[in-house]
Scaffold this motif. Structure first.
Motif, mmCIF file in Angstrom:
data_model
loop_
_atom_site.group_PDB
_atom_site.id
_atom_site.type_symbol
_atom_site.label_atom_id
_atom_site.label_comp_id
_atom_site.label_asym_id
_atom_site.label_seq_id
_atom_site.Cartn_x
_atom_site.Cartn_y
_atom_site.Cartn_z
ATOM 1 N N ARG B 92 10.094 39.840 78.663
ATOM 2 C CA ARG B 92 9.640 38.930 79.730
ATOM 3 C C ARG B 92 9.385 37.507 79.233
ATOM 4 N N LYS B 93 9.695 37.282 77.940
ATOM 5 C CA LYS B 93 9.562 35.928 77.400
ATOM 6 C C LYS B 93 10.951 35.382 77.086
ATOM 7 N N THR B 94 11.074 34.068 77.175
ATOM 8 C CA THR B 94 12.378 33.467 76.904
ATOM 9 C C THR B 94 12.650 33.519 75.404
ATOM 10 N N VAL B 95 13.884 33.184 75.036
ATOM 11 C CA VAL B 95 14.276 33.127 73.626
ATOM 12 C C VAL B 95 13.336 32.166 72.887
ATOM 13 N N PHE B 96 13.105 31.009 73.484
ATOM 14 C CA PHE B 96 12.242 30.009 72.863
ATOM 15 C C PHE B 96 10.837 30.578 72.642
ATOM 16 N N GLN B 97 10.281 31.219 73.691
ATOM 17 C CA GLN B 97 8.917 31.766 73.580
ATOM 18 C C GLN B 97 8.832 32.872 72.537
ATOM 19 N N ASN B 98 9.895 33.691 72.449
ATOM 20 C CA ASN B 98 9.905 34.769 71.464
ATOM 21 C C ASN B 98 9.812 34.231 70.045
ATOM 22 N N VAL B 99 10.495 33.136 69.797
ATOM 23 C CA VAL B 99 10.483 32.561 68.443
ATOM 24 C C VAL B 99 9.165 31.799 68.204
ATOM 25 N N ALA B 100 8.719 31.097 69.250
ATOM 26 C CA ALA B 100 7.517 30.267 69.106
ATOM 27 C C ALA B 100 6.260 31.087 68.801
ATOM 28 N N ILE B 101 6.255 32.366 69.193
ATOM 29 C CA ILE B 101 5.089 33.238 68.958
ATOM 30 C C ILE B 101 4.631 33.180 67.503
ATOM 31 N N ALA B 102 5.626 33.219 66.591
ATOM 32 C CA ALA B 102 5.293 33.262 65.155
ATOM 33 C C ALA B 102 4.543 32.009 64.717
ATOM 34 N N LEU B 103 4.765 30.899 65.402
ATOM 35 C CA LEU B 103 4.066 29.653 65.048
ATOM 36 C C LEU B 103 2.741 29.547 65.797
ATOM 37 N N THR B 117 10.707 25.329 66.485
ATOM 38 C CA THR B 117 11.443 26.368 67.225
ATOM 39 C C THR B 117 12.837 25.864 67.604
ATOM 40 N N HIS B 118 12.891 24.615 68.097
ATOM 41 C CA HIS B 118 14.206 24.044 68.432
ATOM 42 C C HIS B 118 15.117 24.036 67.203
ATOM 43 N N GLN B 119 14.559 23.580 66.084
ATOM 44 C CA GLN B 119 15.349 23.492 64.840
ATOM 45 C C GLN B 119 15.868 24.865 64.435
ATOM 46 N N MET B 120 14.977 25.853 64.503
ATOM 47 C CA MET B 120 15.370 27.188 64.053
ATOM 48 C C MET B 120 16.441 27.788 64.966
ATOM 49 N N LEU B 121 16.276 27.583 66.277
ATOM 50 C CA LEU B 121 17.275 28.125 67.202
ATOM 51 C C LEU B 121 18.622 27.426 67.020
ATOM 52 N N ARG B 122 18.578 26.144 66.649
ATOM 53 C CA ARG B 122 19.824 25.432 66.370
ATOM 54 C C ARG B 122 20.464 26.042 65.118
ATOM 55 N N ALA B 123 19.626 26.324 64.113
ATOM 56 C CA ALA B 123 20.133 26.867 62.843
ATOM 57 C C ALA B 123 20.815 28.224 63.031
ATOM 58 N N VAL B 124 20.325 29.026 64.010
ATOM 59 C CA VAL B 124 20.957 30.335 64.212
ATOM 60 C C VAL B 124 21.994 30.288 65.354
ATOM 61 N N TYR B 133 16.621 34.949 78.713
ATOM 62 C CA TYR B 133 15.759 36.088 78.375
ATOM 63 C C TYR B 133 16.556 37.055 77.500
ATOM 64 N N PRO B 134 15.885 37.778 76.608
ATOM 65 C CA PRO B 134 16.604 38.626 75.653
ATOM 66 C C PRO B 134 17.658 39.535 76.274
ATOM 67 N N LEU B 135 17.325 40.090 77.449
ATOM 68 C CA LEU B 135 18.280 41.039 78.033
ATOM 69 C C LEU B 135 19.536 40.354 78.579
ATOM 70 N N GLN B 136 19.513 39.022 78.629
ATOM 71 C CA GLN B 136 20.713 38.283 79.062
ATOM 72 C C GLN B 136 21.621 37.974 77.872
ATOM 73 N N ALA B 146 15.678 37.460 66.697
ATOM 74 C CA ALA B 146 14.685 38.176 65.867
ATOM 75 C C ALA B 146 14.623 37.564 64.462
ATOM 76 N N ILE B 147 15.789 37.193 63.936
ATOM 77 C CA ILE B 147 15.812 36.569 62.597
ATOM 78 C C ILE B 147 15.141 35.193 62.666
ATOM 79 N N ALA B 148 15.435 34.445 63.731
ATOM 80 C CA ALA B 148 14.810 33.119 63.885
ATOM 81 C C ALA B 148 13.292 33.260 63.897
ATOM 82 N N ARG B 149 12.778 34.264 64.619
ATOM 83 C CA ARG B 149 11.335 34.491 64.688
ATOM 84 C C ARG B 149 10.768 34.848 63.311
ATOM 85 N N ALA B 150 11.550 35.639 62.548
ATOM 86 C CA ALA B 150 11.077 36.092 61.239
ATOM 87 C C ALA B 150 11.034 34.960 60.213
ATOM 88 N N VAL B 151 11.885 33.959 60.372
ATOM 89 C CA VAL B 151 11.968 32.938 59.321
ATOM 90 C C VAL B 151 11.454 31.558 59.750
#
Lengths: 297, 217
Positions: B92-103, B117-124, B133-136, B146-151
């Motif tokens: 129920r969270k967007t790709v951006f929100q999923n990654v931003a959680i870790a920060l 988060t923008h930088q990391m999503l660009r990198a992947v 949303y993830p299911l899309q 998931a890797i973006a969130r982890a790193v």
């Protein structure tokens, strides 16, 4: 940093309430009803207490005279009564007047008195003591002293009724504590279970929070805030409904056959704040219990 | 960076790991391999502090996991990224929100959360799918989230448990390139996999487990 984190907690708690709005609406409604019962009881108790306090400020006394006393003794008694501290002599009721008053009071049934061979009612003086607390008048002691006067048969005073009412107030107070205790437990139960449900609905998110290094309190605090908001909103609902009911039924004096008999006051501001705080604290404790039972990872 | 001294782990009567001693240096790229049930996942969970060893000692960046407090374990996890086979994204969270959680959990400023988060999503390669949303997303895209969130926190260590288990060969290759690039930036990468394909042409270190024992390094 601290302000930023707290704003995050509040935002998170509020989003969570919105995400689970149906559960929270039901819960806030139920907390509202519980606190409404409690607040209604407080209105009743405070008004009764206030009437009794007002009433207790003055004591009326009936001094019944022995049958067959002469005019001189009666005048002597009257003079003694007039000299009592803080007294106001309201009047004298002769045996004949007492009988007439009784017959009038019985109305259509006054025929019941026809069979009496003599008038059994005593003559009496009516006294009123004002500001008994300020003048330090002890009605019981006063009664005993007046009864010692020659020609006085018996003394009755309104405080006897008042003392019985004060006993009733004590019972009401105890009942209030018991009912209040149960209602508080009900609010705790409701909040605990609602927060448990929201924790359960967010268990995936909590798991991920923990995976990325969230501390326990980082995860728990939004739930505590959620419980506190829930309790506070429940308190607000209860006061809003109570005020609505009060406006509808009690804002004007309650009339019985055209006579104003009751003037019911609403809760004073400190009580209103206390009810809101009670809701907030109960919500906080409820969510604290919920997170304590849930966060064992 | 990672040291295991005679580590064993039992679940009731079942032995998951037995007497494992291992040292992984800073910046290494290591595959943990072995058949299903060999103890690969258990080993990663021990390194992450999700389980405590029955016997032995584990040191992560010189911190003994046997003696670590709950709070310090949470703080240590901020320096360890974890990637799962099933991605573990919030639907129920967007790709951006999923990654931003870790920060967000480390109390990072919102402006910095957005920037990183923008930088990391660009990198992947997912900058155009931030609001999706993830299911899309496809499986490979979900794994990249998931890797973006982890790193995104620049962790010291990246642990990945069967990260390509649900992905087709082309996407698997992309994901492995992504892991390699993360490793080249200095992060120690430990990947548990039973896939021989992944290690066919690799010159990286491979640790073999079988029935809970270390059988090759």
């Amino acid at each position: 940093m601290r302000l930023r984190v707290w704003s995050y907690y509040f935002k998170h708690a509020w989003n969570n309430i919105l995400a689970n709005r149906l559960i929270h609406l039901i819960s806030i409604g139920t907390i509202g009803i519980s606190l409404l019962l409690f607040a209604s009881f407080l209105v009743l108790f405070l008004n009764l207490n206030s009437w009794i306090m007002d009433w207790g400020q003055s004591v009326s006394m009936s001094v019944y005279l022995e049958d067959g006393i002469d005019q001189k003794t009666k005048e002597k008694i009257e003079a003694l009564l007039k000299n009592l501290p803080g007294v106001e002599l309201k009047g004298f009721t002769s045996k004949e007047k007492a009988f007439r008053d009784l017959a009038q009071g019985l109305g259509a049934h006054s025929g019941l008195l026809d069979g009496l061979k003599s008038n059994p009612l005593p003559a009496s003086f009516e006294l009123l003591f004002r500001d008994v607390n300020i003048n330090q008048i002890n009605p019981r002691k006063m009664k005993d002293e007046i009864e010692k006067i020659q020609g006085v048969d018996e003394v009755q005073y309104s405080k006897e009724v008042l003392e019985r009412l004060e006993g009733l107030m004590y019972v009401l107070k105890v009942a209030g504590f018991i009912i209040g205790g149960f209602l508080c437990l009900a609010v705790l139960f409701i909040t605990t279970n609602t927060i448990k449900l929201t924790i359960y609905s967010r268990r995936e998110e909590i798991e991920i929070f923990k995976l990325v290094g969230a501390t326990d309190w980082f995860v728990k605090i939004p739930f505590l805030i959620e419980g506190a908001i829930q309790g506070l909103l429940g308190g607000l609902v209860s006061l809003a409904v109570l005020f609505g009911l009060y406006s509808m039924f009690f804002l004007k004096k309650v009339h019985v056959i055209g006579l104003p008999v009751l003037n019911i006051a609403f809760l004073p501001p400190d009580y209103l704040v206390s009810i809101l705080l009670l809701g907030l604290v109960l919500g906080l404790i409820g969510s604290f219990i919920a997170i304590g039972r849930f966060f064992e990872f | 960076m990672i040291q295991l001294f005679h580590v064993s782990k039992n679940f009731g009567g079942n032995v998951a790991l037995k007497d494992i001693s291992l040292r992984i240096r800073k910046g290494e790229y290591v595959f943990i391999t072995g058949p299903s049930g060999a103890g690969k996942t258990t080993l990663l969970r021990l390194l992450f502090g999700a389980e405590r060893p029955t016997e032995g000692q584990i040191l992560i960046d010189r911190i003994n996991l046997n003696r670590i407090s709950r709070l310090n374990l949470d703080l240590l996890r901020r320096r360890i990224g974890f990637v799962f086979q099933d991605f573990k994204l919030l639907p129920r969270k967007t790709v951006f929100q999923n990654v931003a959680i870790a920060l967000e959990v480390i109390g990072e400023r919102s402006a910095l959360v957005r920037k990183k988060t923008h930088q990391m999503l660009r990198a992947v390669g997912l900058s155009k799918k931030e609001e999706a949303y993830p299911l899309q997303l496809s499986g490979g895209e979900q794994q990249r989230v998931a890797i973006a969130r982890a790193v995104v926190n620049n962790p010291l260590i990246l642990l990945a448990d069967e990260p390509t288990g649900n992905l087709d060969p082309d996407i698997t290759r992309d994901i492995m390139i992504l892991f390699r690039s993360i490793n080249l930036r200095g992060t120690t990468v430990v990947i548990a996999t039973h896939s021989r394909e992944l290690m066919r042409d690799t010159d990286q270190r491979i640790v073999h487990l079988s029935e809970g024992k270390l059988v090759g390094d």
